[in-house]
Design a protein around this motif. Structure first.
Motif, PDB file in Angstrom:
ATOM      1  N   VAL A   1      -3.162   3.956  11.346  1.00 59.91           N
ATOM      2  CA  VAL A   1      -2.394   3.254  10.301  1.00 59.91           C
ATOM      3  C   VAL A   1      -2.010   1.240  10.886  1.00 59.91           C
ATOM      4  O   VAL A   1      -2.101   0.110   9.763  1.00 59.91           O
TER       5      VAL A   1
ATOM      6  N   ARG B   1       0.622  -1.014  -0.056  1.00 62.65           N
ATOM      7  CA  ARG B   1      -0.384   0.197   0.125  1.00 62.65           C
ATOM      8  C   ARG B   1       1.020   1.358   0.128  1.00 62.65           C
ATOM      9  O   ARG B   1       2.149   1.342   0.279  1.00 62.65           O
TER      10      ARG B   1
ATOM     11  N   GLU C   1      -4.839   8.965   3.960  1.00 59.53           N
ATOM     12  CA  GLU C   1      -5.285   9.253   5.541  1.00 59.53           C
ATOM     13  C   GLU C   1      -5.413  11.027   6.396  1.00 59.53           C
ATOM     14  O   GLU C   1      -4.568  11.470   6.001  1.00 59.53           O
TER      15      GLU C   1
ATOM     16  N   LEU D   1      10.094   6.667   9.124  1.00 62.91           N
ATOM     17  CA  LEU D   1       8.886   5.868   9.875  1.00 62.91           C
ATOM     18  C   LEU D   1       9.418   4.781  11.059  1.00 62.91           C
ATOM     19  O   LEU D   1       8.785   3.931  11.628  1.00 62.91           O
TER      20      LEU D   1
ATOM     21  N   TYR E   1      -2.438   8.930  13.838  1.00 61.68           N
ATOM     22  CA  TYR E   1      -1.095   8.292  13.028  1.00 61.68           C
ATOM     23  C   TYR E   1      -1.660   6.736  13.627  1.00 61.68           C
ATOM     24  O   TYR E   1      -1.403   6.221  13.217  1.00 61.68           O
TER      25      TYR E   1
ATOM     26  N   ALA F   1       0.628   4.793   0.832  1.00 60.40           N
ATOM     27  CA  ALA F   1      -0.397   5.438   2.079  1.00 60.40           C
ATOM     28  C   ALA F   1      -0.892   6.797   2.616  1.00 60.40           C
ATOM     29  O   ALA F   1      -0.004   7.755   3.575  1.00 60.40           O
ATOM     30  N   PRO F   2      -0.624   8.373   1.179  1.00 62.21           N
ATOM     31  CA  PRO F   2      -0.250   9.486   1.636  1.00 62.21           C
ATOM     32  C   PRO F   2      -1.278  10.091   2.653  1.00 62.21           C
ATOM     33  O   PRO F   2      -2.133   9.354   2.121  1.00 62.21           O
ATOM     34  N   SER F   3      -0.767  11.013   3.263  1.00 65.08           N
ATOM     35  CA  SER F   3      -1.587  12.642   3.902  1.00 65.08           C
ATOM     36  C   SER F   3      -2.019  13.638   2.686  1.00 65.08           C
ATOM     37  O   SER F   3      -0.903  13.973   2.566  1.00 65.08           O
TER      38      SER F   3
HETATM   39  N1  GLU Z   1       0.711   8.828   6.351  1.00 62.14           N
HETATM   40  C1  GLU Z   1       1.452   8.760   6.332  1.00 62.14           C
HETATM   41  C2  GLU Z   1       2.838   9.885   5.598  1.00 62.14           C
HETATM   42  O1  GLU Z   1       2.220  10.335   4.888  1.00 62.14           O
HETATM   43  C3  GLU Z   1       2.798   8.083   6.165  1.00 62.14           C
HETATM   44  C4  GLU Z   1       1.853   5.804   6.872  1.00 62.14           C
HETATM   45  C5  GLU Z   1       2.676   5.020   6.457  1.00 62.14           C
HETATM   46  O2  GLU Z   1       2.859   5.039   5.333  1.00 62.14           O
HETATM   47  O3  GLU Z   1       2.808   3.644   7.212  1.00 62.14           O
HETATM   48  O4  GLU Z   1       3.988   9.748   5.919  1.00 62.14           O
END
Ligand code: GLU
Length: 289
Positions: free
Chosen positions: A207, A6, A42, A225, A203, A8-10
């Motif tokens: 997640v 996946r 996200e 991360l 977050y 998962a951008p904000s």
């Molecule tokens: N939404 C997070 C971001 O944009 C990424 C989350 C993830 O990949 O676990 O930095």
């Protein structure tokens, strides 16, 4: 079962080359391994997320030649799922409301720093310095009844004691070259926030809930991360969720060697496109994958 990846951008800004790298890496790995590729939005923070940024994400990813499954999971539509997970953690006695304002917290940290120093988390932010965990149930109820704002925090020491030693399989690399079976260090984050009065998630919580609900097997994301994965492993363990493998990838840097934080003329996908750059060139820019 095919592996599930996946991106998962904000939607709190426009995508830049760092996002392109992460999205293309996930997409390519999914294709190479006969897996599925999911896009997740996200958007739990309504003060920072905007519909035009979400629309731009779809447009920019499509331009890069990336295709994703629909419907796309938008976190803002699933607060009930996160609340259920929060309730589970509360039922374990691992969550407490903390009522200090940001200013009060800053003052407490300054006092502790002056009195000999106060620890920072892996991102450099001070650990929670308060003592709300010691408030009596009656005092908590009174403050909540008075409408005081609060954050729901994880009692990290109790959570770690309950979980014992945890780790994960790292297929990529941490900032210090960590690879293979690595140990999780969630204690380093202190009593992290899991939810706020007005936002019933965070977050970290959303997640792990979503990765499990969506059957994600391979979490491929930026090295920034890596340390947060310790918190994610802890929450997965406490909630009885499956454990994905992790692959943290290098971060794309700007000309001065800084991690890209917002899109600029030199790094924004929209700006590059408007300047006549082809998607294939963006692919080349972020290779080798
Ligand atoms: N939404 C997070 C971001 O944009 C990424 C989350 C993830 O990949 O676990 O930095």
């Amino acid at each position: 079962m095919p592996p599930v990846f996946r991106f998962a951008p904000s939607p709190n800004g426009y995508l830049h080359l760092g996002h392109a790298y992460s999205a293309l890496l996930n997409f390519d790995l999914a294709r190479r391994r006969g897996g599925r590729f999911l896009l997740r939005i996200e958007d739990i923070d309504p003060t920072r997320c905007r519909p035009e940024f979400e629309a731009a994400i779809y447009e920019d990813l499509a331009w890069l030649g990336i295709a994703w499954e629909t419907p796309v999971r938008r976190q803002s539509e699933h607060f009930a799922a996160y609340r259920a997970a929060l309730d589970e953690l509360s039922a374990l006695g691992l969550v407490y409301p903390a009522f200090e304002s940001r200013a009060e917290i800053a003052l407490l940290v300054a006092q502790r720093d002056a009195a000999g120093g106060w620890p920072r988390d892996p991102d450099g932010a001070p650990l929670y310095p308060g003592s709300a965990g010691a408030l009596s149930p009656a005092a908590r109820q009174r403050l909540i009844g008075e409408g005081a704002p609060y954050a729901l925090r994880l009692d990290m020491a109790a959570a770690c004691a309950r979980a014992g030693a945890l780790g994960w399989t790292e297929l990529g690399e941490g900032p210090a070259g960590e690879h293979g079976e690595v140990a999780a260090h969630p204690l380093a984050w202190g009593d992290v926030i899991l939810a706020r009065r007005e936002t019933p998630t965070s977050y970290h919580l959303s997640v792990v809930v979503d990765d499990a609900l969506q059957g994600v097997t391979d979490v491929v994301r930026g090295q920034d991360l890596f340390h947060a994965t310790g918190v994610h492993r802890l929450l997965q363990h406490l909630l009885g969720l499956p454990q994905p493998v992790y692959q943290h990838h290098r971060l794309i840097k700007d000309a001065s060697g800084q991690k890209l934080s917002k899109s600029t003329a030199a790094t924004g996908l929209r700006e590059l496109r408007a300047g006549g750059v082809a998607a294939a060139e963006v692919r080349r820019l972020v290779e080798p994958i």
